[in-house]
Design an enzyme around this catalytic site. Structure first.
Site, PDB file in Angstrom:
ATOM      1  N   ARG A  22       0.809  -1.017  -0.062  1.00 25.70           N
ATOM      2  CA  ARG A  22       0.055  -0.029  -0.039  1.00 25.70           C
ATOM      3  C   ARG A  22       0.975   1.236   0.113  1.00 25.70           C
ATOM      4  O   ARG A  22       1.902   1.253   0.616  1.00 25.70           O
ATOM      5  CB  ARG A  22      -0.963  -0.075   1.138  1.00 25.70           C
ATOM      6  N   TYR A  59      -1.419  -3.644  -6.968  1.00 23.82           N
ATOM      7  CA  TYR A  59      -1.218  -4.381  -6.032  1.00 23.82           C
ATOM      8  C   TYR A  59      -1.965  -4.231  -4.723  1.00 23.82           C
ATOM      9  O   TYR A  59      -2.565  -3.065  -4.361  1.00 23.82           O
ATOM     10  CB  TYR A  59       0.300  -4.304  -5.390  1.00 23.82           C
ATOM     11  N   LYS A  96      -9.645  -2.298   1.513  1.00 24.66           N
ATOM     12  CA  LYS A  96      -9.190  -1.124   2.472  1.00 24.66           C
ATOM     13  C   LYS A  96      -9.961  -0.136   1.922  1.00 24.66           C
ATOM     14  O   LYS A  96     -10.372   0.744   2.878  1.00 24.66           O
ATOM     15  CB  LYS A  96      -7.768  -0.886   2.146  1.00 24.66           C
ATOM     16  N   HIS A 130     -10.297  -2.590  11.297  1.00 19.43           N
ATOM     17  CA  HIS A 130      -9.341  -3.370  10.852  1.00 19.43           C
ATOM     18  C   HIS A 130      -9.028  -4.533  11.928  1.00 19.43           C
ATOM     19  O   HIS A 130      -8.056  -4.568  12.432  1.00 19.43           O
ATOM     20  CB  HIS A 130      -7.937  -2.586  10.802  1.00 19.43           C
ATOM     21  N   SER A 188      -1.287  -3.769  10.084  1.00 13.50           N
ATOM     22  CA  SER A 188      -0.771  -4.662   9.080  1.00 13.50           C
ATOM     23  C   SER A 188       0.443  -5.327   9.283  1.00 13.50           C
ATOM     24  O   SER A 188       1.343  -4.705   9.956  1.00 13.50           O
ATOM     25  CB  SER A 188      -0.912  -4.018   7.741  1.00 13.50           C
ATOM     26  N   CYS A 210       1.058  -7.565  11.955  1.00 17.09           N
ATOM     27  CA  CYS A 210       1.371  -7.643  13.237  1.00 17.09           C
ATOM     28  C   CYS A 210       0.464  -8.709  13.855  1.00 17.09           C
ATOM     29  O   CYS A 210       0.262  -8.941  15.068  1.00 17.09           O
ATOM     30  CB  CYS A 210       1.042  -6.218  14.002  1.00 17.09           C
ATOM     31  N   LYS A 224      -2.687 -10.318  12.692  1.00 14.99           N
ATOM     32  CA  LYS A 224      -4.309 -10.918  12.451  1.00 14.99           C
ATOM     33  C   LYS A 224      -4.574 -12.137  12.161  1.00 14.99           C
ATOM     34  O   LYS A 224      -5.282 -12.951  12.682  1.00 14.99           O
ATOM     35  CB  LYS A 224      -4.895  -9.619  11.782  1.00 14.99           C
ATOM     36  N   ASP A 239      -8.991  -9.722   8.612  1.00 18.42           N
ATOM     37  CA  ASP A 239      -8.613  -8.470   8.547  1.00 18.42           C
ATOM     38  C   ASP A 239      -9.634  -7.521   8.681  1.00 18.42           C
ATOM     39  O   ASP A 239      -8.866  -6.297   9.055  1.00 18.42           O
ATOM     40  CB  ASP A 239      -8.175  -8.299   7.017  1.00 18.42           C
ATOM     41  N   ARG A 274       2.464 -12.015  -0.507  1.00 15.82           N
ATOM     42  CA  ARG A 274       0.821 -12.697  -0.093  1.00 15.82           C
ATOM     43  C   ARG A 274       0.423 -13.719  -0.599  1.00 15.82           C
ATOM     44  O   ARG A 274       0.804 -14.020  -1.658  1.00 15.82           O
ATOM     45  CB  ARG A 274      -0.163 -11.342  -0.360  1.00 15.82           C
TER      46      ARG A 274
HETATM   47  P1  GDP Z   1      -1.553  -9.436   9.691  1.00 21.48           P
HETATM   48  O1  GDP Z   1      -0.734  -8.632   8.482  1.00 21.48           O
HETATM   49  O2  GDP Z   1      -1.841  -8.703  10.940  1.00 21.48           O
HETATM   50  O3  GDP Z   1      -2.460 -10.570   9.489  1.00 21.48           O
HETATM   51  O4  GDP Z   1      -0.291 -10.321  10.328  1.00 21.48           O
HETATM   52  P2  GDP Z   1       0.055 -11.852  10.099  1.00 21.48           P
HETATM   53  O5  GDP Z   1      -0.756 -12.845  11.020  1.00 21.48           O
HETATM   54  O6  GDP Z   1       0.204 -12.113   8.500  1.00 21.48           O
HETATM   55  O7  GDP Z   1       1.418 -12.020  10.624  1.00 21.48           O
HETATM   56  C1  GDP Z   1       2.601 -10.924  10.190  1.00 21.48           C
HETATM   57  C2  GDP Z   1       3.856 -11.359  10.651  1.00 21.48           C
HETATM   58  O8  GDP Z   1       4.127 -11.489  11.935  1.00 21.48           O
HETATM   59  C3  GDP Z   1       4.173 -12.722  10.261  1.00 21.48           C
HETATM   60  O9  GDP Z   1       5.466 -12.848   9.723  1.00 21.48           O
HETATM   61  C4  GDP Z   1       3.942 -13.676  11.231  1.00 21.48           C
HETATM   62  O10 GDP Z   1       5.012 -14.897  11.253  1.00 21.48           O
HETATM   63  C5  GDP Z   1       4.448 -12.918  12.628  1.00 21.48           C
HETATM   64  N1  GDP Z   1       3.445 -13.168  13.760  1.00 21.48           N
HETATM   65  C6  GDP Z   1       2.265 -13.205  13.637  1.00 21.48           C
HETATM   66  N2  GDP Z   1       1.885 -13.657  15.116  1.00 21.48           N
HETATM   67  C7  GDP Z   1       3.018 -13.677  15.810  1.00 21.48           C
HETATM   68  C8  GDP Z   1       3.396 -13.945  17.164  1.00 21.48           C
HETATM   69  O11 GDP Z   1       2.402 -14.203  18.058  1.00 21.48           O
HETATM   70  N3  GDP Z   1       4.503 -13.739  17.669  1.00 21.48           N
HETATM   71  C9  GDP Z   1       5.445 -13.426  16.770  1.00 21.48           C
HETATM   72  N4  GDP Z   1       6.907 -13.194  17.050  1.00 21.48           N
HETATM   73  N5  GDP Z   1       5.458 -13.160  15.298  1.00 21.48           N
HETATM   74  C10 GDP Z   1       4.160 -13.268  14.887  1.00 21.48           C
HETATM   75  P1  PGA Z   2      -2.770  -7.076   6.555  1.00 19.40           P
HETATM   76  O1  PGA Z   2      -3.789  -6.545   5.316  1.00 19.40           O
HETATM   77  O2  PGA Z   2      -1.288  -6.649   6.397  1.00 19.40           O
HETATM   78  O3  PGA Z   2      -3.608  -6.222   7.745  1.00 19.40           O
HETATM   79  O4  PGA Z   2      -3.027  -8.566   6.391  1.00 19.40           O
HETATM   80  C1  PGA Z   2      -3.186  -5.903   4.211  1.00 19.40           C
HETATM   81  C2  PGA Z   2      -2.901  -4.524   4.372  1.00 19.40           C
HETATM   82  O5  PGA Z   2      -3.058  -3.908   5.643  1.00 19.40           O
HETATM   83  O6  PGA Z   2      -2.358  -3.994   3.638  1.00 19.40           O
HETATM   84 MN    MN Z   3      -5.142  -5.215   6.973  1.00 24.12          MN
HETATM   85 MN    MN Z   4      -3.414 -10.727   7.475  1.00 23.48          MN
END
Ligand code: GDP
Ligand code: PGA
Ligand code: MN
Ligand code: MN
Length: 603
Positions: free
Chosen positions: A79, A218, A227, A247, A269, A271, A273, A294, A386
């Site tokens: 983004r 993208y 979004k 979110h 993002s 972190c 989810k 998400d 992704r």
């Molecule tokens: P989203 O974008 O908020 O959906 O986040 P994701 O679930 O895809 O996670 C983003 C990154 O953070 C990935 O590389 C995961 O492996 C990492 N991650 C997710 N949960 C945890 C956790 O509980 N601990 C740690 N250390 N890393 C995490």
């Molecule tokens: P995520 O969603 O990283 O929260 O999974 C896509 C984005 O926020 O760009």
């Molecule tokens: Mn998101």
């Molecule tokens: Mn995600």
């Protein structure tokens, strides 16, 4: 009457006057070779994926059925917050956290960019519905795009095509969402594998509920149901109509006593989810099922509780770090195929690979389409690469994931990525305190947006890039909703941080499946069954208050992760003050009072 005849323009499968007029207007402006109405059929998927294979954009995977690998232009990987605008009539309504431009000025600029921009390409018209098709008021949109990649991604991420168009009754409202790659083709000009434009605009017109996107192909820049509609435009609708567009993931947690709870969680993002939404608990007898990873739309039900619906139909998950050890349910979902992978690495035998998947193969094709070996200096996959996969084929989807009624939320988690200061978990004193936690949430920036990573910034409710109006008004909306409802019916708010680090920089908390221990503690707090200590920042468990049975981690680490450190918090106060100063006059009094209370408690 128009002099232009564009093949396909006259064959519209609808009589919806406003939609037809808009499609005609866009076609005349952008001058595509033909117009195609997307129907969402298997035949369409097959045709377009084949077209993308022929163009070199897609490589079919030999190891995953009906799945494709794509690599974007290296400049179009995330983004673009710098180029994202909220074009409200008054600048004040966009507020300090958004880029703003006068709507007519933006439309003038973008109209010139759009002029002839689809020459040599097909213009697709994609009717879609965010959230269940059988909702009382289906949330409709139409994306016009000149990108086949967008059409097939929308097949996965939204309910689209004929089944969505069927809901377009004569006076049905919809959000028009215009997207172009901004890469017209002259006669005979050969296409590139990932067309896009150096100039990018992701513009939102909140009063007229319109989206105009240009130049990027993208993710959130181009799949406009996500979004742009479900967060930025929907947050404005939610403000006006008394609900919340957030979110947040949505999960169902079932206890050994077979009692079900629904939890929503907002993390910025990249972190955690998607991982939390699909968590496999490490504590016996507890079960997690997924409703969304998400976005959550939350409305008050007749019983006064907050009900959440996931507007999306697929997962657009961060690939790196996803593995059978961290997120086995995501791995099983994508193993079934019917998925798209963008900016990960391609194996020699026709599968995908990314960092975090264990031992790398001896040779890969990197996301930059270069030879890659374990000795290579660069990552094989972009950190924001992704997978895009249907919710339908997730083994642990909750049976009610598609229920238009939604699910009643018991707890809301806010969380960020902070190496210091923020304890593993803190329970708020009440809704207003929880709103303060959300409004002052901070996190280190990640690769999900273009820019420097690892910089701590405030990311209120993990919505910084997604609030479609003034952030101060958004905080007030949260405060007001809390006053409208019975306190005991509101979800309890918690603040979590899976990412606190020790002096040697390692994560103090093992995370992933072990996060179930924190979910359990939170639910038992709601049930009045678990203990916590009151601190100036809220209620925090000691290690003894958590179920740590069988956890393979030193207890000193857990204690350090849980620690409330008054000095660190005193250092945080000026940052919160600076943040509120940035938002300005519109910071609700309730939140200023919360800050004063916090300062007093810290001494
Ligand atoms: P989203 O974008 O908020 O959906 O986040 P994701 O679930 O895809 O996670 C983003 C990154 O953070 C990935 O590389 C995961 O492996 C990492 N991650 C997710 N949960 C945890 C956790 O509980 N601990 C740690 N250390 N890393 C995490
Ligand atoms: P995520 O969603 O990283 O929260 O999974 C896509 C984005 O926020 O760009
Ligand atoms: Mn998101
Ligand atoms: Mn995600």
């Amino acid at each position: 009457m128009t002099a232009v005849t564009i093949p396909g323009l006259e064959q519209a499968p609808t009589n919806h006057a406003r939609l037809l007029a808009w499609v005609q207007e866009v076609a005349e402006l952008t001058c595509p070779d033909e117009v195609v109405w997307a129907d969402g059929s298997q035949g369409e998927w097959d045709r377009l994926t084949q077209k993308l294979v022929d163009a070199g954009t897609f490589v079919p995977l030999k190891k995953k059925p009906n799945s494709f690998w794509a690599a974007s232009d290296p400049s179009d990987v995330a983004r673009v917050e710098e180029r994202t605008y909220i074009c409200s009539v008054r600048e004040e309504d966009a507020g300090a956290t958004n880029n703003w431009m006068d709507p007519s000025e933006m439309k003038a600029i973008m109209t010139e960019l759009y002029r002839g921009c689809m020459r040599g390409r097909t213009m697709y018209v994609i009717p879609f519905c965010m959230g269940p098709l059988d909702a009382e008021k289906p949330m409709l949109g139409v994306e016009i795009t000149d990108s086949e990649y967008v059409v097939v991604s929308m097949h996965i991420m939204t309910r689209m095509g004929t089944k969505a168009l069927a809901l377009f009754g004569e006076d049905a409202d919809f959000v028009p969402a215009l997207h172009s790659l901004g890469a017209p083709l002259e006669p005979g000009q050969e296409d590139v594998q990932w067309p896009c434009n150096e100039t990018k605009y992701i513009s939102h017109f909140p009063e007229t509920r319109e989206i105009w996107s240009f130049g990027s192909g993208y993710g959130g820049n181009a799949l406009l149901g996500k979004k742009c509609y479900s967060l930025r435009i929907a947050s404005v609708m939610a403000r006006d109509e008394g609900w919340l567009a957030e979110h947040m993931l949505i999960l169902k947690l079932t206890s050994p006593e077979n009692k079900a709870y629904y939890i929503a969680a907002a993390f910025p993002s990249a972190c955690g989810k998607t991982n939390l939404a699909m968590l496999e608990p490490t504590i016996p007898g507890w079960k997690v099922e997924t409703l969304g990873d998400d976005i959550a739309w939350m409305r008050f039900g007749e019983d006064g509780r907050l009900y959440a619906v996931n507007p999306e139909n697929g997962f657009f998950g961060v690939a790196p770090g996803t593995d059978y050890h961290t997120n086995p349910n995501a791995m099983r979902t994508i193993a079934k195929g019917n998925s798209l992978f963008t900016n990960v690495a391609l194996t020699d035998d026709g599968d995908v690979w990314w960092e975090g998947m264990g031992e790398p193969p001896a040779h890969l094709t990197s996301w930059k389409k270069q030879d890659w070996t374990p000795d290579s200096e660069e990552l094989s996959s972009h950190p924001n690469s992704r997978y895009c996969t249907p919710i339908e084929q997730c083994d642990i989807k909750a049976p009610e994931w598609d229920d238009p009624k939604g699910v009643p939320i018991s707890a809301i988690f806010f969380g960020g990525r902070r190496a210091t200061t923020i304890p593993l978990v803190t329970e708020s004193r009440d809704w207003q305190h929880g709103t303060f936690m959300g409004a002052t949430l901070s996190s280190e920036t990640t690769a999900a947006a273009v820019g420097k990573t690892g910089v701590v910034r405030r990311d209120p409710m993990a919505m910084l890039p997604f609030i479609g109006y003034n952030a101060g008004d958004y905080f007030q909306h949260w405060v007001d909703l809390g006053k409208r409802a019975d306190a005991d019916k509101l979800p309890k708010i918690f603040y979590v941080n899976w990412f606190r680090r020790g002096d040697d920089k390692r994560f103090l908390w093992p995370g992933f499946g072990e996060n179930s221990r924190i979910l359990k503690w939170a639910i038992e707090r709601i049930e009045g069954k678990s203990a916590a200590t009151e601190t100036p920042i809220g209620y925090i468990p000691t290690a003894a208050d958590l179920d740590l049975e069988g956890l393979d981690a030193p207890v000193e680490d857990i204690e350090a992760a849980l620690e409330f450190n008054a000095d660190e918090w005193r250092a945080e106060i000026p940052l919160v003050e600076e943040w509120f100063a940035k938002i300005g006059d519109k910071v609700p009094t309730t939140l200023r009072d919360q800050l004063e209370t916090l300062k007093q408690r810290l001494g």
